[in-house]
Design an enzyme around this catalytic site. Structure first.
Site, PDB file in Angstrom:
ATOM      1  N   PRO A 162      29.078   2.881 -11.345  1.00  0.00           N
ATOM      2  CA  PRO A 162      29.862   3.338 -10.490  1.00  0.00           C
ATOM      3  C   PRO A 162      30.266   1.946  -9.665  1.00  0.00           C
ATOM      4  CG  PRO A 162      27.613   4.506 -10.693  1.00  0.00           C
ATOM      5  CD  PRO A 162      27.718   3.285 -11.738  1.00  0.00           C
ATOM      6  N   TYR A 190      31.348   5.927  -5.207  1.00  0.00           N
ATOM      7  CA  TYR A 190      30.234   6.695  -4.659  1.00  0.00           C
ATOM      8  C   TYR A 190      30.666   7.854  -3.920  1.00  0.00           C
ATOM      9  CZ  TYR A 190      32.043   4.362  -0.056  1.00  0.00           C
ATOM     10  OH  TYR A 190      32.845   3.963   0.999  1.00  0.00           O
ATOM     11  N   TYR A 235      21.078   7.659  -5.776  1.00  0.00           N
ATOM     12  CA  TYR A 235      21.610   6.383  -5.293  1.00  0.00           C
ATOM     13  C   TYR A 235      20.471   5.762  -4.164  1.00  0.00           C
ATOM     14  CZ  TYR A 235      24.830   2.423  -4.298  1.00  0.00           C
ATOM     15  OH  TYR A 235      25.447   1.209  -4.212  1.00  0.00           O
ATOM     16  N   TYR A 258      21.883   2.178   1.690  1.00  0.00           N
ATOM     17  CA  TYR A 258      22.121   3.318   1.914  1.00  0.00           C
ATOM     18  C   TYR A 258      20.748   4.471   1.744  1.00  0.00           C
ATOM     19  CZ  TYR A 258      26.934   2.423   0.723  1.00  0.00           C
ATOM     20  OH  TYR A 258      28.042   1.503   0.817  1.00  0.00           O
ATOM     21  N   ARG A 300      20.022   4.718  -9.320  1.00  0.00           N
ATOM     22  CA  ARG A 300      20.429   3.546  -9.161  1.00  0.00           C
ATOM     23  C   ARG A 300      19.712   2.841  -7.946  1.00  0.00           C
ATOM     24  NH1 ARG A 300      26.734   1.459  -8.298  1.00  0.00           N
ATOM     25  NH2 ARG A 300      26.474   0.043 -10.038  1.00  0.00           N
ATOM     26  N   ARG A 360      28.797  -9.522 -14.196  1.00  0.00           N
ATOM     27  CA  ARG A 360      30.117  -9.946 -14.507  1.00  0.00           C
ATOM     28  C   ARG A 360      30.043 -10.395 -15.990  1.00  0.00           C
ATOM     29  NH1 ARG A 360      32.753 -14.332 -13.776  1.00  0.00           N
ATOM     30  NH2 ARG A 360      31.407 -15.508 -12.847  1.00  0.00           N
ATOM     31  N   CYS A 382      37.451 -11.212 -16.438  1.00  0.00           N
ATOM     32  CA  CYS A 382      37.223 -11.359 -15.009  1.00  0.00           C
ATOM     33  C   CYS A 382      37.103 -12.709 -14.574  1.00  0.00           C
ATOM     34  CB  CYS A 382      36.342 -10.490 -14.708  1.00  0.00           C
ATOM     35  SG  CYS A 382      35.563 -10.398 -12.941  1.00  0.00           S
ATOM     36  N   CYS A 440      43.683  -6.163  -8.874  1.00  0.00           N
ATOM     37  CA  CYS A 440      42.757  -7.152  -9.705  1.00  0.00           C
ATOM     38  C   CYS A 440      43.934  -8.293  -9.925  1.00  0.00           C
ATOM     39  CB  CYS A 440      42.333  -6.549 -11.103  1.00  0.00           C
ATOM     40  SG  CYS A 440      41.819  -7.841 -12.104  1.00  0.00           S
TER      41      CYS A 440
HETATM   42 FE1  SF4 Z   1      37.589  -9.742 -11.552  1.00  0.00          FE
HETATM   43 FE2  SF4 Z   1      39.691  -8.695 -11.173  1.00  0.00          FE
HETATM   44 FE3  SF4 Z   1      37.983  -8.273  -9.433  1.00  0.00          FE
HETATM   45 FE4  SF4 Z   1      39.149 -10.811  -9.944  1.00  0.00          FE
HETATM   46  S1  SF4 Z   1      40.135  -8.923  -8.973  1.00  0.00           S
HETATM   47  S2  SF4 Z   1      36.898 -10.157  -9.463  1.00  0.00           S
HETATM   48  S3  SF4 Z   1      39.713 -11.038 -11.658  1.00  0.00           S
HETATM   49  S4  SF4 Z   1      37.927  -7.758 -11.505  1.00  0.00           S
END
Ligand code: SF4
Ligand code: ADP
Length: 692
Positions: free
Chosen positions: A29, A61, A175, A180, A228, A302, A348, A366
C-alpha cells in the site's frame, strides 16, 4: 531471454492465509494521490503493476469512517456500500492479470484533522500530533476515546472489511503504523489510558488484536488478514520480557495476522531519500520479525537489485519483496527479472518526487517513469508506445533528461532521431549534479536512458556538437526539439518574495560556475532561495572540500521544499554534521569588502557575515535563445523543410528533473497524434448505487 536461475526463488508462490500470491513481488500500500474521485485512473494505475508481474497489488490508505478524514491529502474511502464499486473496478483490473488485490483499511485517529467531515477527531488519550510539517499542521485537536469509541472503531473496521471482501479484495489490512490510530495505542506518548487498552504492552496491543479478530470474522476466511505495523519506535524501547517492545508486540500477535507488513514509523525514515539512505535500510529494524512469527513477512527497502531481493529471502529477512517506489519507477520490474532482462529495469533513484505528489495532493509523479498516473487519462503505457505517425526525422538539441527521454520515446516509436549535444558527454545537468554528495544514485536517470538508446539504431547521438540556428537550418530535419536546458541567475530576492536585483561582481557565483570548476574561496556563503536540494547539497560539497561555509535562506528551513520529498530533516542533520552555519529567514542584500549583509526577511534587521565567495542558488532562466532565433526565421524554416520547432524541459520552463523527463516524453507521445487525443480524459466518481 530466459530467467537467471539465481532469481527463481523470487517467483515461488507464497501462501498468505487462504490465498496464494503467484510470486514474491508485493506492491505494498502506498499513497498515490488517487481518491475515489478518480476510480478509472486508480484502477488502470494498479492494473499496470499487475500486468507488470507483481503478485500482489495493494491500494493506498482507505478510510473506514468519516471520523478519519485526511483532507486535503488524497485518501480513499470505504465508508458505505456506495464506495464498493469504485474499489471493485481496481480488484477486477488487478485480477485480470492473475495478481491478488490488497486493501489498506485505515483510521487516522489523532493524526487527522477531519477538515472536510468536521467530526471531532479522536485518539487514545486525547493526545494530538503536533506536526512540524506544514501540510500536517492543524488547529483541531482530538478528543479522548471512551469505551463506545473503541466499540465503534471495531465496528467500522469490521464493516469496511466486509465491504472490502464484497469489492473483491484478497488481502485486507489492519493498519497500525505511521502515527495512525492503532499505532497510537501502541505507544505510551499517545496512550496514557488506565483501562484494559493502556499501560502494559499486552494492554496497548489489545486494540490491534481485536481489530485483527473483527477483520478475520468479517472476511469469513475468504480473504487474508494483514497487519501493517511500524516497529522503529517500539524497537528502541527496552522490555523486561524481550529484547525490545517491538519483539514483545510481535510475539503477542505472532500468528494472529495471516501476513506481517513491517515498516518504520515516520515517512522520512520509512521512505528515506537515496541521498541519505541506501537500498535495504529497514533491515536492522525489521529483520527480527520472521524469527518470531510463522506467518509470511513483507517489507520494503527501495529494492531494485534482484540479487538484493533474492538475498533478503535466502537470509530469512523477508518472504515477500515489498515495493512502493520501485513499482512506481518500473511497474514491469518483476516481468523484466522473469524474462532475464533485469538490465532493463528502470530503477528508482530515491528522489521522492512520488511522495511529494501525495503531499501536493495530486496523482503520483515519478522522475524515472513519466507514464505513472497517466495510464488511463492519457493512455500511456510504460512499455508500449504507438508507432511513428509519419516518416519524419527529428533533431533533438540537447541531451539532458528532457532531450534523452524525448529521443528515446521517439526512437521507440520508430522516428529517425538525431541528438546533438554541445558537451563532450550526454546527461545535461546530471553530469554535475550526480557528483554532488548523496546524488550519485540519480545517475540512473542518465544510465538507463543511455543503455536503452544504445540499442536503437534509428537514434544517433552526436556529442561535442553545439548547434547554432544556422546549423539547424542546414541540417533540415522535419521537426526540431529544443532541449537546451536553463541557467542559474545571479539574482537577489525581494521582500515580495520574487527574485529582484542582479548581483554581478567578482566573487559571486551560481551553481553553473561551480559546475564549470570556478575557484571558490573560503569563507563561502551559499544563498538559497531555490529551496530544493541544490543549495544544501552544494553547501555540503563546498564544506567537504575544506571551505568554511554558511548557508543563508529567506525560508524558515534549509531546503525548505525538501519537506515534501522527505529530505528536510536529514538535510538539517547533514548541514550540522558538515559544520555549516545556518541562517534562516535571511536575505542577502549586499556583497562587498569580504562580507555579505543579511536582512531579516520580516524585520529587515541587518547582520554582516564574512564572505569571500557568494554562491547564489536562486532562480533559473530557460536557455531559449536558439528557439527564439529559429522562430524568427519562418521562411527559412519552410525552405529547410522544418515543420515545427518546439521547446521542451528546462528550455521551456525550468524545473525539477521530473518535469523535464515528463516534458520530453509528452512531446514524443504527441508527435503526429490526432489533436483530438491531446487533452487528458477527466475521471469522475462512480455514481452512488442509491442514486442509480
Ligand atoms: Fe523513485 Fe520515481 Fe519516487 Fe523518484 S519519483 S523516488 S524515481 S519512484
Ligand atoms: P533538461 O533538464 O531540460 O534536459 P539540461 O540542462 O539538463 O536540461 O540539459 C540541456 C543540455 O543541452 C545540456 O547538456 C547542454 O550542453 C545542451 N545544449 C545547450 N545548448 C545547446 C546547443 N546549442 N547545441 C547542443 N546542445 C546544447
Amino acid at each position: 531471454m530466459a530467467r537467471n536461475p539465481r532469481y527463481d526463488i523470487l517467483f515461488e508462490p507464497v501462501r498468505i492465509g487462504p490465498v496464494t500470491a503467484r510470486n514474491r513481488f508485493y506492491a505494498v500500500p502506498h499513497a498515490a494521490g488517487m481518491t475515489n474521485a478518480m476510480p478509472h485512473m486508480r484502477a488502470k494505475f494498479r492494473e499496470t503493476k499487475a500486468e507488470g508481474g507483481w503478485g500482489v497489488v495493494c491500494t493506498g490508505y482507505v478510510s473506514i469512517d468519516p471520523s478519519s478524514d485526511d483532507a486535503p491529502l488524497p485518501f480513499a474511502t470505504l465508508w458505505d456500500d456506495d464506495d464498493i464499486r469504485s474499489h471493485a473496478l481496481m480488484t477486477e483490473a488487478v485480477h485480470r492479470h492473475g495478481a491478488l488485490a490488497g486493501i489498506e483499511l485505515w483510521h487516522g485517529g489523532g493524526s487527522v484533522m477531519n477538515r472536510a467531515s468536521r467530526i471531532a477527531p479522536m485518539s487514545p488519550s486525547g493526545t494530538s500530533w503536533m506536526a512540524t510539517h506544514v501540510n500536517f499542521m492543524g488547529n483541531q485537536r482530538p478528543r479522548l476515546m471512551n469505551a463506545d469509541d473503541i466499540r465503534s472503531l471495531l465496528k467500522w473496521q469490521g464493516e469496511a472489511a466486509r465491504r472490502a471482501r464484497q469489492a473483491g479484495f484478497d488481502i485486507v489490512y489492519v493498519y497500525a503504523g505511521m502515527g495512525y490510530l492503532p499505532y497510537e495505542f501502541l505507544l505510551p506518548e499517545w496512550n496514557q489510558r488506565t483501562d484494559a487498552y493502556g499501560g502494559s504492552v499486552g494492554n496497548r496491543v489489545r486494540i490491534v488484536r481485536e481489530l485483527l479478530e473483527v477483520t478475520h470474522e468479517a472476511v469469513g476466511g475468504k480473504c487474508a488478514v494483514a497487519l501493517r505495523i511500524s516497529l522503529e519506535e517500539l524497537r528502541s524501547r527496552p522490555s523486561d520480557r524481550a529484547p525490545s517492545e517491538a519483539h514483545e508486540v510481535v510475539a503477542l500477535l505472532a500468528d494472529v495476522p495471516d501476513l506481517w507488513d513491517v515498516k518504520l514509523d515516520s515517512s522520512p525514515t520509512d521512505c528515506p531519500p537515496s541521498r541519505f539512505a541506501p537500498e535495504g535500510s529497514h533491515e536492522p529494524i525489521i529483520g527480527f520479525v520472521k524469527k518470531i512469527t510463522a506467518r509470511p513477512v513483507v517489507g520494503v527497502g527501495r529494492f531494485t537489485s534482484p540479487d538484493t531481493m533474492a538475498g533478503q529471502i535466502r537470509r530469512g529477512v523477508l518472504d515477500l519483496i515489498g515495493a512502493a517506489r520501485p513499482s512506481i519507477a518500473d511497474p514491469f520490474l518483476p516481468n523484466k527479472i522473469d524474462q532475464g532482462c533485469e538490465q532493463d529495469i528502470r530503477e528508482c533513484i530515491g528522489c521522492n518526487i512520488c511522495i511529494s505528489s501525495w503531499h501536493d495532493s495530486v496523482p503520483v509523479r515519478c522522475t524515472q517513469n513519466p507514464t505513472i498516473g497517466e495510464e488511463w487519462r492519457r493512455g500511456w503505457h510504460p512499455e508500449r508506445i504507438a508507432p511513428a505517425g509519419s516518416a519524419s526525422s527529428v533533431l533533438v538539441v540537447g541531451a539532458g533528461p528532457a532531450g534523452l527521454e524525448c529521443a528515446l520515446a521517439l526512437g521507440r516509436r520508430g522516428y529517425q532521431v538525431s541528438v546533438a549535444e554541445a558537451g563532450e558527454d550526454i546527461g545535461g545537468r546530471l553530469r554535475f549534479e550526480t557528483r554532488l554528495p548523496g546524488l550519485s544514485g540519480w545517475g540512473r536517470v542518465l544510465d538507463w536512458r543511455r543503455g536503452q538508446l544504445e540499442r536503437l539504431n534509428n537514434v544517433d547521438v552526436y556529442r561535442g556538437n553545439r548547434l547554432s540556428a544556422q546549423d539547424i537550418l542546414e541540417l533540415g530535419n522535419t521537426h526540431v526539439v529544443i532541449a537546451t536546458g536553463s541557467r542559474w541567475q545571479r539574482l537577489l530576492y525581494s521582500p515580495l518574495e520574487v527574485p529582484a536585483g542582479h548581483l554581478e561582481s567578482a566573487g559571486v557565483f551560481t551553481p553553473d560556475d561551480v559546475a564549470a570548476g570556478a575557484r571558490i574561496e573560503s569563507p563561502v556563503v551559499v544563498y538559497d532561495f531555490d529551496n530544493y536540494y541544490m543549495g544544501s547539497v552544494l553547501a555540503e560539497a563546498l564544506a567537504r572540500a575544506g571551505n568554511r561555509v554558511s548557508y543563508v535562506t529567506p525560508a524558515g528551513h534549509a531546503s525548505a521544499w525538501g519537506i515534501m520529498s522527505n529530505e528536510q530533516p536529514q538535510v538539517h542533520r547533514a548541514l550540522f554534521a558538515a559544520g555549516i552555519a545556518l541562517h534562516t529567514l535571511s536575505r542577502v542584500t549586499t556583497f562587498e569588502r569580504g562580507a555579505v549583509t543579511l536582512a531579516n526577511q520580516f524585520t529587515s534587521a541587518e547582520t554582516r557575515l564574512e564572505c569571500a565567495a557568494l554562491v547564489i542558488v536562486g532562480a533559473r532562466l530557460a536557455n531559449d535563445a536558439l528557439h527564439a532565433a529559429l522562430i524568427a526565421r519562418p521562411e527559412e524554416l519552410v525552405r529547410a523543410g522544418i515543420k515545427s520547432v518546439t521547446r521542451i524541459g528546462d528550455a521551456l520552463a525550468p524545473g525539477a528533473i521530473v518535469h523535464a523527463v515528463y516534458s520530453g516524453h509528452r512531446y514524443a507521445r504527441e508527435l503526429d497524434a490526432d489533436p483530438a487525443t491531446l487533452t487528458y480524459r477527466r475521471d469522475a466518481p462512480l455514481p452512488a448505487m442509491r442514486s442509480m
